[in-house]
Design a protein around this motif. Structure first.
Motif, PDB file in Angstrom:
ATOM      1  N   ASN A   1       0.824  -1.206   0.000  1.00 12.31           N
ATOM      2  CA  ASN A   1       0.000   0.000   0.000  1.00 12.31           C
ATOM      3  C   ASN A   1       0.862   1.261   0.000  1.00 12.31           C
ATOM      4  OD1 ASN A   1      -2.334  -1.496   0.002  1.00 12.31           O
ATOM      5  ND2 ASN A   1      -2.687  -1.332   2.198  1.00 12.31           N
ATOM      6  N   ARG A   2       1.987   1.234   0.698  1.00  7.51           N
ATOM      7  CA  ARG A   2       2.903   2.375   0.674  1.00  7.51           C
ATOM      8  C   ARG A   2       3.351   2.670  -0.757  1.00  7.51           C
ATOM      9  NH1 ARG A   2       8.322   3.505   0.547  1.00  7.51           N
ATOM     10  NH2 ARG A   2       8.818   1.293   0.331  1.00  7.51           N
ATOM     11  N   ARG A   3       3.688   1.632  -1.505  1.00  8.73           N
ATOM     12  CA  ARG A   3       4.120   1.833  -2.882  1.00  8.73           C
ATOM     13  C   ARG A   3       2.974   2.381  -3.742  1.00  8.73           C
ATOM     14  NH1 ARG A   3       7.137  -3.012  -1.623  1.00  8.73           N
ATOM     15  NH2 ARG A   3       5.440  -4.337  -2.383  1.00  8.73           N
ATOM     16  N   SER A   4       1.772   1.886  -3.498  1.00  7.98           N
ATOM     17  CA  SER A   4       0.631   2.361  -4.273  1.00  7.98           C
ATOM     18  C   SER A   4       0.333   3.829  -3.976  1.00  7.98           C
ATOM     19  CB  SER A   4      -0.595   1.488  -3.989  1.00  7.98           C
ATOM     20  OG  SER A   4      -1.632   1.737  -4.904  1.00  7.98           O
ATOM     21  N   TRP A   5       0.392   4.205  -2.701  1.00 10.11           N
ATOM     22  CA  TRP A   5       0.179   5.614  -2.341  1.00 10.11           C
ATOM     23  C   TRP A   5       1.281   6.493  -2.907  1.00 10.11           C
ATOM     24  CZ3 TRP A   5      -3.836   8.252  -0.807  1.00 10.11           C
ATOM     25  CH2 TRP A   5      -4.906   7.575  -0.196  1.00 10.11           C
ATOM     26  N   ASN A   6       2.519   6.034  -2.844  1.00 13.68           N
ATOM     27  CA  ASN A   6       3.617   6.831  -3.396  1.00 13.68           C
ATOM     28  C   ASN A   6       3.396   7.131  -4.868  1.00 13.68           C
ATOM     29  OD1 ASN A   6       5.040   7.035  -1.007  1.00 13.68           O
ATOM     30  ND2 ASN A   6       6.491   5.407  -1.485  1.00 13.68           N
ATOM     31  N   ALA A   7       2.845   6.159  -5.585  1.00 10.81           N
ATOM     32  CA  ALA A   7       2.601   6.347  -7.012  1.00 10.81           C
ATOM     33  C   ALA A   7       1.475   7.334  -7.278  1.00 10.81           C
ATOM     34  CB  ALA A   7       2.283   5.001  -7.669  1.00 10.81           C
ATOM     35  N   ALA A   8       0.538   7.457  -6.344  1.00 13.18           N
ATOM     36  CA  ALA A   8      -0.664   8.265  -6.587  1.00 13.18           C
ATOM     37  C   ALA A   8      -0.574   9.695  -6.092  1.00 13.18           C
ATOM     38  CB  ALA A   8      -1.871   7.585  -5.931  1.00 13.18           C
TER      39      ALA A   8
ATOM     40  N   CYS B   1      -3.087  -2.301  -4.558  1.00 18.35           N
ATOM     41  CA  CYS B   1      -3.214  -2.020  -3.134  1.00 18.35           C
ATOM     42  C   CYS B   1      -4.101  -3.081  -2.479  1.00 18.35           C
ATOM     43  CB  CYS B   1      -3.764  -0.620  -2.882  1.00 18.35           C
ATOM     44  SG  CYS B   1      -5.473  -0.360  -3.407  1.00 18.35           S
ATOM     45  N   HIS B   2      -4.089  -3.106  -1.147  1.00 15.51           N
ATOM     46  CA  HIS B   2      -4.868  -4.063  -0.367  1.00 15.51           C
ATOM     47  C   HIS B   2      -5.745  -3.309   0.624  1.00 15.51           C
ATOM     48  CE1 HIS B   2      -2.506  -7.568  -1.756  1.00 15.51           C
ATOM     49  NE2 HIS B   2      -1.517  -6.698  -1.795  1.00 15.51           N
ATOM     50  N   LEU B   3      -7.028  -3.594   0.611  1.00 15.01           N
ATOM     51  CA  LEU B   3      -7.980  -2.994   1.527  1.00 15.01           C
ATOM     52  C   LEU B   3      -8.431  -4.041   2.547  1.00 15.01           C
ATOM     53  CD1 LEU B   3     -10.125  -1.144  -1.158  1.00 15.01           C
ATOM     54  CD2 LEU B   3      -8.192  -0.239   0.147  1.00 15.01           C
ATOM     55  N   PHE B   4      -8.969  -3.552   3.659  1.00 17.05           N
ATOM     56  CA  PHE B   4      -9.417  -4.437   4.732  1.00 17.05           C
ATOM     57  C   PHE B   4     -10.845  -4.046   5.112  1.00 17.05           C
ATOM     58  CE2 PHE B   4      -4.873  -3.882   4.870  1.00 17.05           C
ATOM     59  CZ  PHE B   4      -4.416  -5.187   4.860  1.00 17.05           C
ATOM     60  N   ARG B   5     -11.728  -5.035   5.140  1.00 13.16           N
ATOM     61  CA  ARG B   5     -13.151  -4.771   5.268  1.00 13.16           C
ATOM     62  C   ARG B   5     -13.630  -4.947   6.711  1.00 13.16           C
ATOM     63  NH1 ARG B   5     -14.411  -8.535   0.097  1.00 13.16           N
ATOM     64  NH2 ARG B   5     -12.511  -9.493   0.909  1.00 13.16           N
TER      65      ARG B   5
END
Length: 284
Positions: A10-17, A217-221
């Motif tokens: 998720n850190r990598r995904s946020w960095n990209a966005a 990314c990975h979300l948690f429900r």
């Protein structure tokens, strides 16, 4: 895959966005210098007067809300997992001339490292927080561990009941429960652009167009009852639980109606349902 491994992805995904998000926010530094604020009334009501208060902003993203709180007189510390977001927050702090302390850390690590060592009169998190938490009980315990006696924790987030619908308001998904992980191959999207100005009070700039995130990314429900139970289990007393039939700033669904205050409501042919909730919890 462990919770830590998912959070690192998720850190990598946020960095990209983050760069795409920042490209739409107009001259936010100038807006803040002139007394503007990125905050909505809901979080201000729950936080109360923050003048002179020590305030921890968890998962603070690029710092707009953190610095808006600092402008109100709080001594603000922001924590976020994204290198790009914290870099943007520090640059915004300098450009706006509003001091705040920002840390690039996994929220679990930061809370554990500072448990009992630092105490805050307010701990705050908002908008798209719970879905990134791999361990709700550990997070709640960490919040309790840095909250000063008599202090207050405030959370404003999107309601899990709203996540049962697809973009066109069709009932399509089970209610969130148990923290079940969900991989999203599309990664963190450009929700700032999709808000069409709802998330850019300093003015909307076209910026990056047609953003595609190369990092999943990975979300948690988690359900609302699980959030409340985790806070109570950590020894916090829930003082307020509110549900709101609108979404602040973000256009999560098709045909949303924008009413004053950048509040987004369902279209008139869709029954009212809770799209956000707010919690205030205290520590004795």
């Amino acid at each position: 895959m462990s919770g830590r491994e998912r959070r690192e992805q998720n850190r990598r995904s946020w960095n990209a966005a983050v760069g795409a998000h920042e490209s739409h926010r107009g001259d936010l530094a100038r807006f803040l210098r002139a007394g503007g604020s990125t905050l909505f009334p809901e979080e201000l009501e729950l936080l109360g007067d923050v003048r002179g208060k020590t305030l921890l902003h968890l998962m603070c993203n690029a710092g707009g809300d953190s610095l808006s709180l600092a402008r109100l007189g709080a001594a603000v510390t922001g924590v976020d997992i994204s290198d790009a977001a914290i870099g943007a927050a520090r640059r915004l702090s300098e450009a706006a001339g509003i001091p705040a302390e920002f840390h690039r850390r996994d929220v679990y690590d930061w809370l554990e490292e500072n448990r009992g060592a630092r105490r805050f009169e307010r701990v705050f998190a908002s908008y798209g927080v719970v879905c990134w938490l791999s361990d709700l009980d550990a997070w709640a315990a960490g919040v309790a561990g840095v909250l000063a006696p008599g202090g207050r924790f405030v959370l404003v987030d999107f309601h899990p009941a709203a996540m049962m619908f697809d973009r066109d308001w069709n009932l399509a998904h089970d209610y969130y429960a148990g923290g079940a992980p969900l991989e999203d191959a599309a990664g963190v999207g450009d929700y700032v652009a999709e808000s069409e100005g709802g998330l850019t009070p300093a003015g909307y700039a076209a910026g990056v167009r047609d953003f595609r995130n190369p990092e999943a990314c990975h979300l948690f429900r988690w359900g609302l009852g699980e959030v409340v139970s985790a806070l109570a289990g950590a020894g916090l007393r829930v003082l307020v639980l509110k549900e709101y039939p609108y979404s602040n700033g973000e256009r999560q669904f098709a045909r949303m109606r924008e009413l004053p205050g950048r509040r987004m409501y369902p279209p008139e042919d869709v029954p009212a349902l809770p799209l956000m909730y707010g919690i205030s919890a205290g520590r004795s």
